[in-house]
Design a protein around this motif. Sequence first.
Motif, PDB file in Angstrom:
ATOM      1  N   VAL A 159       0.865  -1.176   0.000  1.00 44.08           N
ATOM      2  CA  VAL A 159       0.000   0.000   0.000  1.00 44.08           C
ATOM      3  C   VAL A 159       0.901   1.225   0.000  1.00 44.08           C
ATOM      4  CG1 VAL A 159      -1.728   1.287   1.328  1.00 44.08           C
ATOM      5  CG2 VAL A 159      -1.783  -1.203   1.311  1.00 44.08           C
ATOM      6  N   LEU A 160       0.548   2.236  -0.796  1.00 44.79           N
ATOM      7  CA  LEU A 160       1.290   3.497  -0.780  1.00 44.79           C
ATOM      8  C   LEU A 160       0.621   4.455   0.188  1.00 44.79           C
ATOM      9  CD1 LEU A 160       2.142   4.229  -4.515  1.00 44.79           C
ATOM     10  CD2 LEU A 160       3.581   3.228  -2.761  1.00 44.79           C
ATOM     11  N   LEU A 161       1.433   5.088   1.000  1.00 47.57           N
ATOM     12  CA  LEU A 161       0.957   6.080   1.952  1.00 47.57           C
ATOM     13  C   LEU A 161       1.574   7.412   1.551  1.00 47.57           C
ATOM     14  CD1 LEU A 161       1.638   3.897   5.110  1.00 47.57           C
ATOM     15  CD2 LEU A 161      -0.545   4.222   3.967  1.00 47.57           C
ATOM     16  N   THR A 162       0.739   8.305   1.076  1.00 44.60           N
ATOM     17  CA  THR A 162       1.237   9.587   0.579  1.00 44.60           C
ATOM     18  C   THR A 162       0.623  10.716   1.393  1.00 44.60           C
ATOM     19  OG1 THR A 162      -0.536   9.878  -1.025  1.00 44.60           O
ATOM     20  CG2 THR A 162       1.404   8.642  -1.754  1.00 44.60           C
ATOM     21  N   GLY A 163       1.195  11.891   1.263  1.00 47.24           N
ATOM     22  CA  GLY A 163       0.672  13.052   1.976  1.00 47.24           C
ATOM     23  C   GLY A 163       1.412  14.298   1.554  1.00 47.24           C
ATOM     24  N   ARG A 164       1.289  15.304   2.348  1.00 46.32           N
ATOM     25  CA  ARG A 164       1.939  16.590   2.047  1.00 46.32           C
ATOM     26  C   ARG A 164       3.390  16.562   2.521  1.00 46.32           C
ATOM     27  NH1 ARG A 164      -3.018  20.798   3.098  1.00 46.32           N
ATOM     28  NH2 ARG A 164      -4.230  19.948   1.404  1.00 46.32           N
ATOM     29  N   ARG A 165       4.133  15.694   1.879  1.00 50.66           N
ATOM     30  CA  ARG A 165       5.555  15.519   2.171  1.00 50.66           C
ATOM     31  C   ARG A 165       6.301  15.385   0.853  1.00 50.66           C
ATOM     32  NH1 ARG A 165       3.549  16.544   6.298  1.00 50.66           N
ATOM     33  NH2 ARG A 165       3.556  15.465   8.274  1.00 50.66           N
ATOM     34  N   ARG A 166       7.607  15.527   0.906  1.00 51.91           N
ATOM     35  CA  ARG A 166       8.443  15.396  -0.286  1.00 51.91           C
ATOM     36  C   ARG A 166       8.858  13.942  -0.504  1.00 51.91           C
ATOM     37  NH1 ARG A 166      13.159  18.487  -0.689  1.00 51.91           N
ATOM     38  NH2 ARG A 166      12.815  18.314  -2.911  1.00 51.91           N
ATOM     39  N   PHE A 167       8.230  13.019   0.170  1.00 56.12           N
ATOM     40  CA  PHE A 167       8.496  11.588   0.071  1.00 56.12           C
ATOM     41  C   PHE A 167       7.175  10.867   0.324  1.00 56.12           C
ATOM     42  CE2 PHE A 167       9.325  13.102   4.332  1.00 56.12           C
ATOM     43  CZ  PHE A 167       8.529  12.262   5.101  1.00 56.12           C
ATOM     44  N   PHE A 168       7.185   9.559   0.161  1.00 54.62           N
ATOM     45  CA  PHE A 168       6.010   8.763   0.494  1.00 54.62           C
ATOM     46  C   PHE A 168       6.479   7.421   1.023  1.00 54.62           C
ATOM     47  CE2 PHE A 168       6.873   8.393  -4.025  1.00 54.62           C
ATOM     48  CZ  PHE A 168       6.783   7.040  -4.290  1.00 54.62           C
ATOM     49  N   TYR A 169       5.557   6.636   1.541  1.00 49.33           N
ATOM     50  CA  TYR A 169       5.880   5.334   2.109  1.00 49.33           C
ATOM     51  C   TYR A 169       5.216   4.230   1.300  1.00 49.33           C
ATOM     52  CZ  TYR A 169       7.575   7.527   6.400  1.00 49.33           C
ATOM     53  OH  TYR A 169       8.281   8.260   7.307  1.00 49.33           O
ATOM     54  N   GLU A 170       5.890   3.102   1.254  1.00 50.89           N
ATOM     55  CA  GLU A 170       5.291   1.874   0.736  1.00 50.89           C
ATOM     56  C   GLU A 170       5.233   0.917   1.909  1.00 50.89           C
ATOM     57  OE1 GLU A 170       5.678  -1.214  -2.943  1.00 50.89           O
ATOM     58  OE2 GLU A 170       7.525  -0.359  -2.158  1.00 50.89           O
ATOM     59  N   TYR A 171       4.033   0.439   2.219  1.00 55.68           N
ATOM     60  CA  TYR A 171       3.871  -0.489   3.333  1.00 55.68           C
ATOM     61  C   TYR A 171       3.673  -1.889   2.774  1.00 55.68           C
ATOM     62  CZ  TYR A 171       2.358  -2.496   7.728  1.00 55.68           C
ATOM     63  OH  TYR A 171       2.264  -3.278   8.845  1.00 55.68           O
ATOM     64  N   GLU A 223      13.065  12.706  -4.163  1.00 52.71           N
ATOM     65  CA  GLU A 223      13.417  13.882  -3.380  1.00 52.71           C
ATOM     66  C   GLU A 223      14.608  14.654  -3.945  1.00 52.71           C
ATOM     67  OE1 GLU A 223      13.001  14.643   1.371  1.00 52.71           O
ATOM     68  OE2 GLU A 223      14.005  12.844   0.702  1.00 52.71           O
ATOM     69  N   SER A 224      15.615  13.948  -4.394  1.00 54.57           N
ATOM     70  CA  SER A 224      16.796  14.626  -4.926  1.00 54.57           C
ATOM     71  C   SER A 224      16.611  15.050  -6.397  1.00 54.57           C
ATOM     72  CB  SER A 224      18.030  13.733  -4.805  1.00 54.57           C
ATOM     73  OG  SER A 224      17.858  12.571  -5.585  1.00 54.57           O
ATOM     74  N   LEU A 225      15.682  14.399  -7.105  1.00 52.46           N
ATOM     75  CA  LEU A 225      15.455  14.712  -8.520  1.00 52.46           C
ATOM     76  C   LEU A 225      14.430  15.814  -8.735  1.00 52.46           C
ATOM     77  CD1 LEU A 225      15.234  11.068  -9.846  1.00 52.46           C
ATOM     78  CD2 LEU A 225      17.154  12.617 -10.113  1.00 52.46           C
ATOM     79  N   ARG A 226      13.466  15.880  -7.853  1.00 53.22           N
ATOM     80  CA  ARG A 226      12.331  16.782  -8.013  1.00 53.22           C
ATOM     81  C   ARG A 226      12.205  17.675  -6.784  1.00 53.22           C
ATOM     82  NH1 ARG A 226      10.122  16.961 -12.745  1.00 53.22           N
ATOM     83  NH2 ARG A 226       8.373  17.859 -11.655  1.00 53.22           N
ATOM     84  N   LYS A 227      11.730  18.843  -6.963  1.00 55.24           N
ATOM     85  CA  LYS A 227      11.532  19.791  -5.863  1.00 55.24           C
ATOM     86  C   LYS A 227      10.048  19.967  -5.552  1.00 55.24           C
ATOM     87  CE  LYS A 227      15.873  20.441  -5.516  1.00 55.24           C
ATOM     88  NZ  LYS A 227      16.556  19.587  -4.584  1.00 55.24           N
ATOM     89  N   GLU A 228       9.312  18.881  -5.573  1.00 50.61           N
ATOM     90  CA  GLU A 228       7.875  18.939  -5.308  1.00 50.61           C
ATOM     91  C   GLU A 228       7.628  19.228  -3.829  1.00 50.61           C
ATOM     92  OE1 GLU A 228       6.086  18.735  -8.074  1.00 50.61           O
ATOM     93  OE2 GLU A 228       7.932  18.205  -9.085  1.00 50.61           O
ATOM     94  N   ARG A 229       6.548  19.922  -3.563  1.00 49.93           N
ATOM     95  CA  ARG A 229       6.152  20.179  -2.179  1.00 49.93           C
ATOM     96  C   ARG A 229       5.374  19.008  -1.602  1.00 49.93           C
ATOM     97  NH1 ARG A 229       4.916  25.013  -4.873  1.00 49.93           N
ATOM     98  NH2 ARG A 229       2.784  24.313  -5.058  1.00 49.93           N
ATOM     99  N   SER A 230       4.789  18.196  -2.480  1.00 50.29           N
ATOM    100  CA  SER A 230       3.877  17.166  -2.007  1.00 50.29           C
ATOM    101  C   SER A 230       3.738  16.050  -3.043  1.00 50.29           C
ATOM    102  CB  SER A 230       2.513  17.808  -1.758  1.00 50.29           C
ATOM    103  OG  SER A 230       1.528  16.855  -1.549  1.00 50.29           O
ATOM    104  N   PHE A 231       3.532  14.853  -2.558  1.00 45.51           N
ATOM    105  CA  PHE A 231       3.221  13.701  -3.418  1.00 45.51           C
ATOM    106  C   PHE A 231       1.892  13.093  -2.987  1.00 45.51           C
ATOM    107  CE2 PHE A 231       7.838  13.896  -4.019  1.00 45.51           C
ATOM    108  CZ  PHE A 231       7.882  13.904  -5.397  1.00 45.51           C
ATOM    109  N   GLU A 232       0.932  13.941  -2.626  1.00 44.16           N
ATOM    110  CA  GLU A 232      -0.316  13.440  -2.073  1.00 44.16           C
ATOM    111  C   GLU A 232      -1.342  12.980  -3.108  1.00 44.16           C
ATOM    112  OE1 GLU A 232      -2.860  16.623  -0.225  1.00 44.16           O
ATOM    113  OE2 GLU A 232      -1.076  17.793  -0.709  1.00 44.16           O
TER     114      GLU A 232
END
Length: 168
Positions: free
Chosen positions: A3-15, A29-38
């Motif tokens: 399951v992917l866990l995303t939110g207002r972060r510059r990263f996300f989790y895979e559970y 994170e190092s390739l893109r300067k996004e504020r969020s991956f939600e």
Amino acid sequence: NSVLLTGRRRFFYEYDLAAQKGIKIRTLESLRKERSFERFTVSPDGKLLAFTGDDSQVILVDAVTKQYLGCVRIACGPQSGAALPRVVTFAPDGLMIAVAGETSGYVSLYDLRMCFTDSGMNASQPLARFLDEGTVRCTALKWSPTGQYLATGSDAGIVNIYDGRAIR
């Protein structure tokens, strides 16, 4: 399965459900300067993830390796595409994406096969673009299982259904 866990972060989790373990995904994170991956969607075959990004781009990621594949520079606005992407969905065959702008009211369609270049993915010309009638802020897009129809929804409660073949 995971399951992917995303939110207002510059990263996300895979559970990982079997291992009951979460993995922090920082490859973008190092390739893109996004504020969020939600906001994201998964391709019908489960091979691609498409995130709505900053700077009028949809970010495509390999769903298995979580590696950055490239981006599709979108045109959401009436002229050149000034609006940020709000929502993205894959067509049932996985070869096309529909993208709606944050506040423009426009929906753009991109054929992913036309987006590949030697330097990655970067398209600037949509296959088609249309104004979503009666809405300014599209919050939902979904293709019918056969691809015959594309439904749009707005935060004002308006739902429109378009003939998928006519808008291409």
